[in-house]
Design a protein around this motif. Structure first.
Motif, PDB file in Angstrom:
ATOM      1  N   UNK A 120       0.876  -1.208  -0.029  1.00 56.87           N
ATOM      2  CA  UNK A 120       0.046  -0.019   0.047  1.00 56.87           C
ATOM      3  C   UNK A 120       0.965   1.291   0.111  1.00 56.87           C
ATOM      4  N   UNK A 121       1.789   1.107   0.747  1.00 55.26           N
ATOM      5  CA  UNK A 121       2.547   2.194   1.042  1.00 55.26           C
ATOM      6  C   UNK A 121       3.510   2.713  -0.366  1.00 55.26           C
ATOM      7  N   UNK A 122       4.046   1.449  -1.166  1.00 55.83           N
ATOM      8  CA  UNK A 122       4.601   1.293  -2.516  1.00 55.83           C
ATOM      9  C   UNK A 122       3.764   2.290  -3.521  1.00 55.83           C
ATOM     10  N   UNK A 123       2.592   1.632  -3.439  1.00 51.72           N
ATOM     11  CA  UNK A 123       1.470   2.438  -4.483  1.00 51.72           C
ATOM     12  C   UNK A 123       1.311   3.770  -4.174  1.00 51.72           C
ATOM     13  N   UNK A 124       1.188   4.211  -2.856  1.00 56.76           N
ATOM     14  CA  UNK A 124       0.883   5.589  -2.613  1.00 56.76           C
ATOM     15  C   UNK A 124       2.088   6.345  -2.980  1.00 56.76           C
ATOM     16  N   UNK A 125       3.342   5.697  -2.846  1.00 58.69           N
ATOM     17  CA  UNK A 125       4.501   6.546  -3.319  1.00 58.69           C
ATOM     18  C   UNK A 125       4.612   6.837  -4.795  1.00 58.69           C
ATOM     19  N   UNK A 126       4.204   5.703  -5.322  1.00 56.05           N
ATOM     20  CA  UNK A 126       4.045   5.841  -6.915  1.00 56.05           C
ATOM     21  C   UNK A 126       3.261   6.758  -7.456  1.00 56.05           C
ATOM     22  N   UNK A 127       1.959   6.932  -6.978  1.00 52.28           N
ATOM     23  CA  UNK A 127       0.952   7.971  -7.314  1.00 52.28           C
ATOM     24  C   UNK A 127       1.638   9.235  -7.001  1.00 52.28           C
ATOM     25  N   UNK A 128       2.125   9.371  -6.080  1.00 51.00           N
ATOM     26  CA  UNK A 128       2.750  10.579  -5.694  1.00 51.00           C
ATOM     27  C   UNK A 128       3.938  11.064  -6.940  1.00 51.00           C
ATOM     28  N   UNK A 129       4.353  10.067  -7.298  1.00 52.25           N
ATOM     29  CA  UNK A 129       5.520  10.185  -8.453  1.00 52.25           C
ATOM     30  C   UNK A 129       4.887  10.594  -9.838  1.00 52.25           C
TER      31      UNK A 129
END
Length: 199
Positions: A120-129
């Motif tokens: 979940x954290x990885x998905x969130x970071x990717x969307x932020x990028x």
């Protein structure tokens, strides 16, 4: 070049002049070639925004536990890290996607995560990028690959802990990954495979 089957007009004039040598000296020829190369590189980067890149590979979460070291443990000859903060970044194929995005490219990422907090954290970071995550497949039988590094505030790495499932992907998860590639590939200008041997 003709001897190798390469058309003469395929060679940039600046590169050709460098190969022949220049009456004005090698320094001027080198500078001219460098300038030409940089111009071509600049044009290529500027064209990224009109292109879509699909990156297929091993997505990872990089976690950094940052702290201060002021003493050695009495239990073993290892430093004691006094915790300060955590830092999270995209890693593996996710970092490759982030680099392409930083150059202005439109990126879709295809990879496998676990059904866990790290995923979940990885998905969130990717969307932020600004990286597309619709191609990510969630597999509850695996854990999201996470590289946890314990580092000091002076950027000295003390230890690394790997959380991963590196057995081969199979069954429904493998088919889902293939389906995502099939869905995204027709609209892509390029497909890049980033394999870290994590299944």
């Amino acid at each position: 070049f003709r001897r190798f089957g390469i058309p003469g007009d395929a060679v940039d004039s600046a590169d050709a002049s460098l190969g022949r040598g220049s009456g004005d000296g090698s320094t001027r020829a080198c500078n001219h070639t460098m300038s030409s190369t940089l111009d071509r590189l600049r044009r290529s980067i500027e064209s990224f925004s009109s292109n879509s890149v699909v990156i297929v590979g091993d997505v990872m979460l990089d976690q950094f536990v940052v702290g201060h070291v002021s003493r050695i443990s009495p239990e073993a000859p290892v430093p004691v890290v006094e915790y300060d903060h955590d830092d999270y970044r995209v890693g593996g194929a996710s970092n490759v996607a982030n680099n392409v995005r930083a150059l202005g490219g439109n990126v879709e990422l295809v990879g496998l995560t676990g059904a866990d907090g790290a995923g979940q954290r990885l998905r969130h970071l990717l969307m932020e990028c600004g990286i597309g995550t619709s191609g990510l497949v969630m597999d509850p039988s695996r854990r999201t690959t996470t590289k946890l590094r314990i580092v000091t505030t002076r950027n000295l790495q003390v230890a690394r802990v790997d959380y991963e499932s590196d057995h081969e992907v199979s069954g429904e998860a493998a088919q889902a990954l293939v389906s995502q590639v099939d869905r995204l590939a027709p609209r892509a200008s390029a497909i890049l495979v980033s394999d870290y041997l994590k299944g």
